[in-house]
Design an enzyme around this catalytic site. Structure first.
Site, PDB file in Angstrom:
ATOM      1  N   TYR B  77      80.540 -16.745 -11.328  1.00  0.00           N
ATOM      2  CA  TYR B  77      80.014 -17.630 -10.284  1.00  0.00           C
ATOM      3  C   TYR B  77      80.766 -18.952 -10.333  1.00  0.00           C
ATOM      4  O   TYR B  77      80.948 -19.525 -11.406  1.00  0.00           O
ATOM      5  CB  TYR B  77      78.516 -17.855 -10.517  1.00  0.00           C
ATOM      6  CG  TYR B  77      77.761 -18.297  -9.289  1.00  0.00           C
ATOM      7  CD1 TYR B  77      77.628 -17.446  -8.199  1.00  0.00           C
ATOM      8  CD2 TYR B  77      77.175 -19.558  -9.215  1.00  0.00           C
ATOM      9  CE1 TYR B  77      76.929 -17.843  -7.070  1.00  0.00           C
ATOM     10  CE2 TYR B  77      76.472 -19.957  -8.085  1.00  0.00           C
ATOM     11  CZ  TYR B  77      76.354 -19.100  -7.023  1.00  0.00           C
ATOM     12  OH  TYR B  77      75.662 -19.491  -5.906  1.00  0.00           O
ATOM     13  N   THR B 187      65.678  -7.126   5.848  1.00  0.00           N
ATOM     14  CA  THR B 187      64.481  -7.121   5.000  1.00  0.00           C
ATOM     15  C   THR B 187      64.596  -8.071   3.811  1.00  0.00           C
ATOM     16  O   THR B 187      63.664  -8.187   3.025  1.00  0.00           O
ATOM     17  CB  THR B 187      64.209  -5.704   4.431  1.00  0.00           C
ATOM     18  OG1 THR B 187      65.356  -5.291   3.695  1.00  0.00           O
ATOM     19  CG2 THR B 187      63.920  -4.704   5.530  1.00  0.00           C
ATOM     20  N   GLY B 286      76.329 -14.109   1.766  1.00  0.00           N
ATOM     21  CA  GLY B 286      76.172 -13.141   0.692  1.00  0.00           C
ATOM     22  C   GLY B 286      77.057 -11.942   0.948  1.00  0.00           C
ATOM     23  O   GLY B 286      77.622 -11.806   2.038  1.00  0.00           O
TER      24      GLY B 286
END
Lengths: 382, 382
Positions: B77, B187, B286
């Site tokens: 990251y 979702t 994402g």
């Protein structure tokens, strides 16, 4: 010439070249063929509906055969001219060609900014340039061009303006010499102009070209003649090791790679995107590889990559004033010797206006459409 | 309580809970493991170097286990805390966790905006939230949260702010009801918040979800409970026919699809990009599919697509004021019932602070890291 004589001369010229005596011959199409677009082209002889009393009459000097012209004939290009019956055809038709350079033959008395003998190019695409003569209702639809050869004039609206706007209209460049742009298809016409415009602005260029046997030779031409700062191969472009070890030394310690120009797509696109510094911009203006664009997700999220498109046709429609400004600035760069005439990269096809049969004209154009890998331009011999 | 009594009480509270008697226990790491990040986590008991005279002392109430926390432990990251020796470790170490909600235990006399009992969240990432207690030097590094449950408070900084800024910070929405956004991973936690924020602003949402056996059931929940205007499957998302025939009827005649939110990548990304109207914006936040983003070239050139990234961590660093404003506005939407508490989607893992052994704590966290496909949150039982 005195003003009096000048007016007399123009008046004589207008009479002598009156539209009624001119042979209008155009490459027209009324349908599309995505497989072989030459099938839909016809040579058509006609008298235009509007006369020289109300229209500017133009004589064509040269027009390039651009990929967008071909895509238009194929029916796969999003910008296209209306098909009309102005040319005395049975079916509504359009004249092929978006770009070209004309000489003014005559102007109606209402026109003040143009005179016979002036060289002009169309302001917008879809003008219909594959023709011996054209008429034009408004002088504001034309841009006057002075002091450059016809190869330059006939390509400034697409390649010249594309290159200029790509370099000038998106990035706030630091003139100190640490700023870079990276581009693929480094040998293309647009890339060569980009390279020269960048050099004139003290912007460094990293040009990626396809691997080839004479790589060193081509790289040297791009670096020495056109002013590319560094030329690398697509293989190097794709190597992680090159990006980590070699590239930082090429760029220098304070380098900012602010702009990536993509006209290829596929992996080449991802690999030049990776060369960008943080918050860099990619502009895509072509897709030679016919592969979709791919990007690692992290470039967008963590490196602030922005990916936009560029289309000179759309820009010109949205902001015609900027198009005129762009053309004038590019022409000045050509006149100042900052950009080399594209002449030597052009394959000239001669249209002998007074002697060629319609079949020969169609054959000439077909040859230009079908000969890939080079810039084809039709030069009209009057 | 009178002001006098209140002060006495706080003073008593500060003494009783003095930092010196508190058991600081943190999940720390000094290295990374991209294969199994649980291997680098250790439970560490220590006394912090700075005392309660100069630091705000915080008691942890809950923290989520976010993908970014895991990626940080894996060493993949781009944002990470400094590894330090402040926690009396042999090797420089960092405390895991970026997000969480705390209760203020005590404040030094210099602090005026916070008092014991206040609920706070860190302003920035890399705070180190996987801990029983934390200290904080500056009150400006904390945001006070009131009137929402701990599930909301512990997720507002990442999911809440991400959703809010995605919807609010990029597009000039027309409130008349013809504007749309399209998103994949319909979702996901963020997508559900996006949907609710959009509904509150009269923006229509087209949510794409993976094909599944109970598609109708899930679609109905997203539409009825969360307010999605229309839910479609990834299969429909990819069908040309659907895009041409069905979608225009779903959208209505004056629809403008202005924003595409991508957290999946691959083909799903290209297919939601195709749903955008001219000059639309895609924001990628994402990459669940782990596939690179792909786009048809023409979307950029001819449809004016712009593709940008979104990273709430970076936004917060660049503009902390906007982060505070965002948190406050999201919290207000929760309090007004415009956004439902994420509680029911959360898998709560209870950390029994007074009874759990270090091994049990590590096991609990490992379980949270390894259980995919659900939102894991550790709730500290005091």
């Amino acid at each position: 010439m005195s003003s009096f004589l000048s007016k007399r001369f123009l008046s004589f010229s207008q009479r002598a070249m009156s539209q009624e005596s001119l042979k209008f011959k155009s490459l027209i199409y009324s349908s599309h063929d995505s497989q072989d677009c030459t099938k839909v082209l016809k040579v058509h002889n006609y008298k235009p509906k509007k006369g020289s009393e109300t229209s500017i009459v133009l004589k064509t000097l040269a027009f390039p055969i651009n990929p967008s012209d071909i895509n238009q004939l194929e029916g796969v290009y999003p910008s296209k001219p209306d098909k009309v019956t102005d040319y005395s055809t049975d079916e509504p038709s359009a004249i092929a060609g978006n770009e070209g350079v004309f000489e003014v033959v005559s102007v109606p008395s209402s026109v003040s900014t143009l005179k016979p003998g002036d060289k002009v190019i169309p302001l917008q695409a879809n003008f219909g340039t594959w023709s011996t003569y054209r008429t034009c209702d408004k002088e504001s639809d034309l841009i006057k061009i002075e002091g450059v050869d016809i190869y330059t004039a006939a390509t400034v609206a697409v390649n010249g303006c594309t290159a200029y706007q790509l370099v000038n209209d998106y990035i706030n460049w630091d003139p100190k010499g640490n700023d870079w742009l990276v581009q693929n298809a480094g040998t293309s016409s647009v890339s060569k102009i980009v390279t020269q415009i960048a050099k004139a602005k003290n912007i460094n260029t990293l040009s990626v070209i396809r691997d080839r046997e004479n790589f060193e030779e081509v790289a040297e031409i791009l670096e020495k003649k056109y002013g590319a700062t560094k030329v690398i191969s697509e293989t190097e472009n794709g190597e992680k090791e090159f990006g980590k070890e070699v590239l930082p030394k090429v760029l220098g310690s304070n380098a900012q790679v602010k702009l990536a120009l993509n006209s290829v797509g596929g992996k080449s696109c991802a690999n030049i995107a990776r060369k960008l510094s943080k918050d860099g911009l990619m502009l895509t203006y072509g897709g030679m590889s016919k592969q979709p664009l791919t990007f690692p997700t992290g470039l967008f999220i963590f490196k602030g990559l922005k990916s936009h498109g560029f289309w000179v046709t759309e820009n010109s429609k949205r902001d015609p004033e900027n198009k005129i400004k762009t053309v004038n600035e590019v022409i000045e760069l050509y006149r100042d010797g900052k950009i080399i005439s594209p002449k030597e990269d052009i394959r000239a096809l001669e249209w002998d206006v007074n002697n060629a049969s319609d079949e020969e004209v169609l054959q000439l154009i077909t040859d230009g459409i079908k000969t890939k890998g080079t810039k084809n331009m039709v030069i009209l011999k009057w």
